[in-house]
Design an enzyme around this catalytic site. Structure first.
Site, PDB file in Angstrom:
ATOM      1  N   ASP A   1       0.872  -1.165   0.000  1.00 25.25           N
ATOM      2  CA  ASP A   1       0.000   0.000   0.000  1.00 25.25           C
ATOM      3  C   ASP A   1       0.918   1.227   0.000  1.00 25.25           C
ATOM      4  O   ASP A   1       2.108   1.136   0.327  1.00 25.25           O
ATOM      5  CB  ASP A   1      -0.945   0.003   1.202  1.00 25.25           C
ATOM      6  CG  ASP A   1      -2.175   0.879   0.934  1.00 25.25           C
ATOM      7  OD1 ASP A   1      -2.097   1.747   0.036  1.00 25.25           O
ATOM      8  OD2 ASP A   1      -3.204   0.719   1.614  1.00 25.25           O
TER       9      ASP A   1
HETATM   10  C1  BGC Z   1      -5.043   3.275  -0.071  1.00 26.41           C
HETATM   11  C2  BGC Z   1      -5.078   2.314  -1.237  1.00 26.41           C
HETATM   12  C3  BGC Z   1      -4.893   3.069  -2.527  1.00 26.41           C
HETATM   13  C4  BGC Z   1      -3.594   3.847  -2.464  1.00 26.41           C
HETATM   14  C5  BGC Z   1      -3.292   4.634  -3.727  1.00 26.41           C
HETATM   15  C6  BGC Z   1      -3.830   4.194  -0.115  1.00 26.41           C
HETATM   16  O1  BGC Z   1      -3.955   5.209   0.814  1.00 26.41           O
HETATM   17  O2  BGC Z   1      -5.062   2.556   1.136  1.00 26.41           O
HETATM   18  O3  BGC Z   1      -6.299   1.627  -1.243  1.00 26.41           O
HETATM   19  O4  BGC Z   1      -4.921   2.188  -3.605  1.00 26.41           O
HETATM   20  O5  BGC Z   1      -3.657   4.759  -1.395  1.00 26.41           O
HETATM   21  O6  BGC Z   1      -4.191   5.663  -3.902  1.00 26.41           O
END
Ligand code: BGC
Length: 721
Positions: free
Chosen positions: A262
């Site tokens: 993530d």
């Molecule tokens: C989220 C993800 C997301 C990523 C990119 C993170 O803060 O938890 O679900 O895909 O950001 O935007």
């Protein structure tokens, strides 16, 4: 488009040369494998390392000299997110307006895996048209607490419903040669302290509740990528968790694709590299300082991480690239088509849940209604953007008011009053507290409109600023003091319909008690208002069923009843174990406000004639249950038959009942459908902590068929030998 074609042509030529020069490895073996091996041999260590970390907010580097493209990821799951530049500001393109798909819990409320496939397919088509290789979707962490800020993004509290939808969403996305990235693996069930909290839970709960949809997404859906969650599992960050990544995901589930962190969720170089992470993503532009950049290069040079491990990661990335940007027979990719709008409309239409219709005000009788007061901020609010986290630059979004106006034309006079303000400002990003602007000066206009109209339709609930990634809600109350509005409007016009819009449970106990007509709607995509209007007008007979339990009181919910949320000293133990959602409410005999699987229709269904194909089964066989469902009312409709299983006298703790099959069927008025559901006997297994195996316990099982988890009308008993 032309540029994309030329780029691909160039890639193919260069790659062809590489493969030929490598001696055209094998005619019999896996061609992709041979191509990958040939490429890996040509890469320098620096080139390999460059492939393992972000070089932009959503991208990784390829190797230009060999014609290897990088990964182009993008959020999901509401649609393909608009392009951003460093710092997350809009790239200000004119080519990235997209279809806004209904939120995750809306999709789950359809209980319709075919719609999940169409959702994935259409979003994949848009991603492909935009040159994306990885869609960061679907997201389906279990709704353990109704407060989780991302409940709207996820599906449900039930692992089986989650699994059936996840598999189809993955297949749909990947049918377009775009990798699905199932997220967030695993036990990322709250936003409070998500980046630091360590989750402890017993193995049985992990296996039976929190992992099944990931397992299904990988083993049945065939997802090519997965995103590790921000949190820790049993003290170890998910992005460097040997148990989750190497043992379960790769060892047990035979996952061949890539694990993507993530954003900003990587915490080490050597540990993460050895324990299974492939690609480090993040938001900061100092890409060389990432754990998987210069530090990884140094670690390889220092002998702390072997080059073999690096090669494995590069191989997996190339494998994904050969399924996506360099795959054969690529589809064309399409944006904002009529078919995509139709998918959004169908999901929205099937997601709306009729909660109460005691005076039969619905469907609206337009021959006797001359005027309607449409009241509430949510009637004119859009939901494609808001809060923190992924949204969509929607090409269009039909609001509830616009939908009603376009469907009713001039036949009914509509007066709109805002009624309340839906402005919400979080105090700080990661905390639950925030400030909702309560503006009671808006009520008098609403009351005047309601008084002078034949009926009032109130649009209240949450919104995308209030329900958001990176923070949980502090409680279940309606955030903008909407109760005061509901009370005053209902007092002056008894013909008041309340439409609650939200992606998670709210406390609507008082509305349930004092109002006779309640509809639940969601952040329902570009076609939101059209679908909603058609449900209110009876063009669509509502068929949505709640994908989670609405508690009467937050304290009735398992994690809250046991004070096992939000954790202490960055630790949280899921003491409720397997008793999540309705499993808890049923087992502990707690009456919910609305139970899992609840949802009414404009018609009635009568269940009868339940039987199973046999009385006794062996492991490896499948139980086939059949029953009749008669539509006894005036309207054609769709009914979701839910089949739960109970095991009494078990030697281990069991939930009162568990969903094991469901099927949605269309039934014309007056007709009877014969509905068949299958449960493989292996699905009756529990996870045995002692032997670390799935065990199907012999003995009697009761099968319960019903229209919700608490409205069971047919049942039968079978024996497993
Ligand atoms: C989220 C993800 C997301 C990523 C990119 C993170 O803060 O938890 O679900 O895909 O950001 O935007």
């Amino acid at each position: 488009m032309k540029l994309k074609f030329l780029r691909r042509l160039l890639c193919s030529i260069v790659l062809f040369a590489v493969v030929i020069s490598a001696g055209a490895q094998t005619k019999t073996g896996d061609k992709t494998e041979a191509k990958i091996n040939a490429i890996v041999k040509k890469l320098t260590l620096e080139e390999k390392i460059a492939m393992l970390h972000a070089n932009g907010i959503f991208s990784t580097a390829g190797v230009q000299r060999l014609g290897i493209p990088g990964l182009m990821t993008d959020d999901g799951p509401l649609g393909v997110r608009e392009d951003v530049k460093e710092g997350w500001g809009s790239a200000n393109l004119t080519t990235d307006s997209a279809t806004f798909f209904p939120n995750g819990s809306a999709l789950a409320a359809t209980w319709n895996p075919e719609l999940a496939y169409r959702f994935g397919h259409d979003m994949g088509e848009e991603a492909h048209a935009r040159g994306k290789t990885v869609m960061l979707a679907p997201a389906f962490n279990i709704a353990r607490t109704p407060l989780c800020g991302r409940t709207y993004e996820y599906y449900s509290e039930d692992p089986f419903l989650n699994s059936r939808l996840a598999v189809q969403a993955v297949k749909g996305i990947q049918s377009q040669h775009v990798a699905a990235c199932v997220k967030h693996y695993a036990v990322n069930n709250q936003e409070v302290e998500r980046g630091r909290i360590s989750v402890d839970l017993d193995e049985r709960a992990l296996r039976e509740i929190y992992l099944p949809a990931f397992k299904a997404g990988i083993t049945e859906g065939g997802a090519w990528t997965i995103m590790s969650a921000y949190n820790k599992l049993r003290g170890v960050y998910c992005s460097e968790n040997e148990y989750l990544l190497n043992q379960i995901l790769r060892g047990e589930w035979k996952f061949k694709g890539i694990v993507i962190s993530d954003w900003g969720g990587t915490h080490s170089t050597v540990n993460a590299a050895i324990h299974g992470l492939d690609v480090e993503m993040g938001s900061g532009p100092k890409y060389n300082s990432y754990f998987f950049a210069d530090k990884l290069l140094d670690s390889v040079k220092a002998g702390k991480v072997s080059e073999q491990i690096i090669d494995q990661k590069v191989r997996r990335i190339l494998w994904v690239i050969y399924h996506t940007s360099l795959s054969d027979n690529q589809p064309a990719g399409k944006m904002n088509t009529l078919e995509h709008s139709k998918t959004v409309y169908d999901i929205a239409a099937e997601s709306i849940v009729l909660l109460k219709n005691e005076k039969h005000l619905l469907p609206l009788n337009t021959s006797s209604i001359k005027s309607i007061a449409v009241i509430g901020d949510n009637a004119t609010r859009t939901f494609h953007l808001g809060g923190f986290g992924a949204g969509v630059k929607a090409r269009y979004e039909v609001t509830a008011l616009a939908g009603l106006k376009s469907r009713l034309g001039n036949s009914v006079a509509i007066t709109y009053a805002q009624g309340y303000s839906g402005v919400y400002r979080p105090e700080r990003r990661s905390g639950p507290k925030g400030v909702a602007k309560v503006d009671s000066t808006l009520i008098p206009n609403a009351v005047a409109a309601a008084k002078s109209s034949d009926m009032a339709i109130l649009f209240i609930g949450g919104n995308r600023d209030y329900e958001s990634e990176s923070r949980d809600r502090k409680d279940l109350s309606l955030p903008f003091d909407e109760q005061a509005l509901v009370d005053t409007v209902t007092a002056v016009n008894p013909n008041t319909i309340v439409v609650v819009v939200g992606g998670a449970p709210y406390d609507i106990g008082k509305i349930k008690k004092y109002n006779h007509t309640i509809v639940w709607s969601w952040y329902n995509g570009s076609e939101n208002g059209n679908a909603l209007a058609d449900v209110l007008l009876g063009k669509i007979n509502p068929s949505g069923k709640m994908p989670f339990t609405f508690p009467v009181d937050l304290k009735d919910s398992p994690a809250h009843a046991l004070s096992a949320y939000p954790g202490e000293n960055l630790h949280e133990t899921y003491t409720e174990g397997i008793l999540v959602g309705y499993r808890w409410f049923d087992t502990k005999k707690i009456e919910p406000m609305y139970c899992f699987g609840y949802g009414l229709s404009y018609t009635d269904y009568k269940y009868s004639g339940f039987f199973t194909n046999k009385k006794s089964y062996k492991n490896g066989e499948s139980i086939t249950a059949t029953l009749k469902v008669k539509n006894t009312g005036k309207y054609a409709g769709k009914e979701t038959v839910q089949l739960y299983v109970t095991k009494s006298g078990s030697k281990v703790e069991r939930a009162e009942k568990e969903l094991k099959a469901f099927k949605k069927v269309s039934i014309a008025a007056g007709e009877t459908a014969s509905v068949t559901l299958n449960i493989p006997v292996k699905d009756l297994a529990y996870w045995d902590d002692k032997t670390s195996k799935w065990v199907v316990e012999p003995g009697k099982y009761k099968l319960l068929a019903g229209t919700s988890s608490r409205d069971i009308s047919e049942s039968g008993t079978i024996t497993v030998e």
